[in-house]
Design a protein around this motif. Structure first.
Motif, PDB file in Angstrom:
ATOM      1  N   PRO A  66       0.820  -1.216   0.000  1.00  0.00           N
ATOM      2  CA  PRO A  66       0.000   0.000   0.000  1.00  0.00           C
ATOM      3  C   PRO A  66       0.852   1.263   0.000  1.00  0.00           C
ATOM      4  O   PRO A  66       1.785   1.390   0.803  1.00  0.00           O
ATOM      5  CB  PRO A  66      -0.802  -0.130   1.295  1.00  0.00           C
ATOM      6  CG  PRO A  66      -0.856  -1.589   1.563  1.00  0.00           C
ATOM      7  CD  PRO A  66       0.448  -2.140   1.077  1.00  0.00           C
ATOM      8  N   GLY A  67       0.560   2.164  -0.909  1.00  0.00           N
ATOM      9  CA  GLY A  67       1.273   3.429  -0.981  1.00  0.00           C
ATOM     10  C   GLY A  67       2.650   3.355  -1.599  1.00  0.00           C
ATOM     11  O   GLY A  67       3.373   4.359  -1.618  1.00  0.00           O
ATOM     12  N   LYS A  68       3.022   2.177  -2.110  1.00  0.00           N
ATOM     13  CA  LYS A  68       4.350   2.021  -2.702  1.00  0.00           C
ATOM     14  C   LYS A  68       4.232   1.571  -4.147  1.00  0.00           C
ATOM     15  O   LYS A  68       3.197   1.063  -4.577  1.00  0.00           O
ATOM     16  CB  LYS A  68       5.176   1.008  -1.907  1.00  0.00           C
ATOM     17  CG  LYS A  68       5.492   1.446  -0.497  1.00  0.00           C
ATOM     18  CD  LYS A  68       6.458   0.483   0.164  1.00  0.00           C
ATOM     19  CE  LYS A  68       6.841   0.942   1.548  1.00  0.00           C
ATOM     20  NZ  LYS A  68       7.813   0.020   2.197  1.00  0.00           N
ATOM     21  N   GLU A  69       5.309   1.752  -4.876  1.00  0.00           N
ATOM     22  CA  GLU A  69       5.326   1.306  -6.259  1.00  0.00           C
ATOM     23  C   GLU A  69       5.544  -0.212  -6.316  1.00  0.00           C
ATOM     24  O   GLU A  69       6.108  -0.815  -5.402  1.00  0.00           O
ATOM     25  CB  GLU A  69       6.435   2.038  -7.018  1.00  0.00           C
ATOM     26  CG  GLU A  69       6.169   3.521  -7.186  1.00  0.00           C
ATOM     27  CD  GLU A  69       7.092   4.163  -8.189  1.00  0.00           C
ATOM     28  OE1 GLU A  69       6.905   5.358  -8.470  1.00  0.00           O
ATOM     29  OE2 GLU A  69       7.998   3.477  -8.696  1.00  0.00           O
TER      30      GLU A  69
END
Length: 119
Positions: free
Chosen positions: A41-44
């Motif tokens: 979540p929230g990361k590439e």
């Protein structure tokens, strides 16, 4: 058309193990490289591991080296990701992907399977 279907995700405690499977269909894969990627979540999305279908040569991201093992079963057209010594930071959606050995980018993707590691 290449189809990739992942399974095997779930909830596990830190230090535990899971094995992900990727069932591949739609063509012969002898000229393919198969890979596992993950996105937290929230990361590439990031590369985890890959394997050349023809000779089984694996390649791993430094973050999973020594803990994860990628393999393939030619008879079942299935790629596996054995994950041991799991850490909370391994929590992510894991995706199976495939590409021709002549290409750089992975073009075929599965729908993903959730892996959650609790501390």
């Amino acid at each position: 058309q290449v189809q990739l279907v992942e399974s095997g995700g779930g909830l596990v405690q830190a230090g535990g193990s899971l094995r992900l499977s990727c069932a591949a269909s739609g063509r012969t894969f002898s000229s393919y490289v198969m890979g596992w990627f993950r996105q937290a979540p929230g990361k590439e999305r990031e590369f985890v591991a890959s394997i050349r279908w023809s000779n089984g040569n694996p390649y791993y991201a430094d973050s999973v080296k020594g803990r994860f093992t990628i393999s393939r079963d030619n008879a079942k057209n299935t790629v596996y990701l054995q994950m041991n010594s799991l850490k909370p930071e391994d929590t992510a959606v894991y995706y199976c992907a495939g590409r021709l050995t002549s290409l750089v980018n992975f073009r075929s993707w599965g729908q993903g399977t959730q892996v959650t590691v609790s501390s």
